[in-house]
Design an enzyme around this catalytic site. Structure first.
Site, PDB file in Angstrom:
ATOM      1  N   ARG A  57       0.619  31.302  27.524  1.00  0.00           N
ATOM      2  CA  ARG A  57      -0.705  31.151  26.941  1.00  0.00           C
ATOM      3  C   ARG A  57      -1.438  32.490  26.988  1.00  0.00           C
ATOM      4  O   ARG A  57      -1.620  33.062  28.057  1.00  0.00           O
ATOM      5  CB  ARG A  57      -1.483  30.091  27.707  1.00  0.00           C
ATOM      6  N   THR A  66      -7.025  34.394  23.869  1.00  0.00           N
ATOM      7  CA  THR A  66      -7.200  33.386  22.808  1.00  0.00           C
ATOM      8  C   THR A  66      -6.855  31.974  23.295  1.00  0.00           C
ATOM      9  O   THR A  66      -7.235  30.996  22.651  1.00  0.00           O
ATOM     10  CB  THR A  66      -6.267  33.695  21.624  1.00  0.00           C
ATOM     11  N   ASP A 108       2.808  20.965  39.635  1.00  0.00           N
ATOM     12  CA  ASP A 108       3.452  21.863  38.673  1.00  0.00           C
ATOM     13  C   ASP A 108       4.959  21.592  38.689  1.00  0.00           C
ATOM     14  O   ASP A 108       5.646  21.876  39.680  1.00  0.00           O
ATOM     15  CB  ASP A 108       3.162  23.314  39.043  1.00  0.00           C
ATOM     16  N   ASP A 154       7.244  24.664  39.454  1.00  0.00           N
ATOM     17  CA  ASP A 154       7.182  25.069  40.865  1.00  0.00           C
ATOM     18  C   ASP A 154       7.914  24.078  41.757  1.00  0.00           C
ATOM     19  O   ASP A 154       8.610  24.463  42.701  1.00  0.00           O
ATOM     20  CB  ASP A 154       5.720  25.165  41.320  1.00  0.00           C
TER      21      ASP A 154
HETATM   22  N1  URA Z   1       2.443  21.245  33.643  1.00  0.00           N
HETATM   23  C1  URA Z   1       2.816  20.835  34.883  1.00  0.00           C
HETATM   24  O1  URA Z   1       3.798  21.317  35.415  1.00  0.00           O
HETATM   25  N2  URA Z   1       2.075  19.902  35.506  1.00  0.00           N
HETATM   26  C2  URA Z   1       0.991  19.339  34.953  1.00  0.00           C
HETATM   27  O2  URA Z   1       0.368  18.470  35.572  1.00  0.00           O
HETATM   28  C3  URA Z   1       0.612  19.774  33.664  1.00  0.00           C
HETATM   29  C4  URA Z   1       1.350  20.728  33.030  1.00  0.00           C
END
Ligand code: URA
Length: 211
Positions: free
Chosen positions: A105, A109, A201, A204
């Protein structure tokens, strides 16, 4: 054409998903469960693959039997978290082709910018299944689907683990022709674009990269 959204609420998927959501689930188990869930979700995604017939000999008779028809299908991983679903899908369809799309991202922008794109040839002749565990804002998924269509993809599906209502609405509006197959529809997005209650995430958690 209106978008279709399929929730695969098989008890085994729901059970495994609860373990995935738990904070104390270790990385190795997280990866293993993702692989197992991807296999079951993959059954739903591939349920309408076209079948032809071939003539074969069984030990007792010769006859015509169902056989997958047409070009090999293509799974497309949206990097990096999409990779966590690819092994389970390849367990199910070992001969499938695999593409990868990387996007980040732009901090100014906030639009997705592509940094990697590699797919097999003849996308127009394949079922193209985009995979990403999390359908959150859907910005990346929308951009990736647009890019795949520019490269020729015609029949597409999107497979994810968790979706936020906001993401489903945005993706279905942008690509009403692409069905979504998902294991759970969660409550909402938080201010940082994370799915609630979610699992954190996904990248992760599967690669153990959170400090
Ligand atoms: N990407 C992720 O890994 N977790 C989320 O909750 C949203 C986007």
């Amino acid at each position: 054409m209106s978008a279709s959204f399929t929730l695969v609420d098989h008890p085994l998927i729901q059970h495994k998903l609860t373990i995935l959501r738990r904070t104390d689930t270790p990385t190795a188990l997280f990866r293993q469960l993702l692989r197992e869930i991807a296999f079951v979700l993959g059954c739903e995604v591939t349920k309408d693959l076209p079948l032809g017939e071939i003539e074969i000999d069984t030990p007792l008779e010769r006859g015509f039997f169902p056989y997958l028809d047409g070009k090999k299908l293509c799974f497309v991983s949206i990097l990096r978290a999409g990779n966590g679903l690819i092994d389970g899908l390849l367990d199910l369809v070992p001969s499938a082709r695999v593409g990868h799309i990387g996007m980040y991202r732009d901090p100014e922008t906030l639009h997705p910018v592509q940094y990697y794109f590699k797919t097999p040839a003849a996308l127009e002749e394949r079922l193209v299944v985009m995979v990403d565990p999390m359908l959150a804002t859907a910005n990346t998924a929308i951009a990736a689907a647009t890019r795949l269509k520019e490269k020729g993809a015609r029949k597409m599906k999107f497979m994810c683990l968790l979706a936020a209502p906001e993401g489903v609405a945005a993706f279905s509006k942008a690509h009403p022709d692409i069905p979504i197959v998902c294991a759970a529809l969660d409550r909402e997005l938080n201010d940082h674009g994370y799915i609630l209650p979610g699992l954190g995430d996904a990248g992760d958690r599967m690669y153990g990269t959170k400090d």
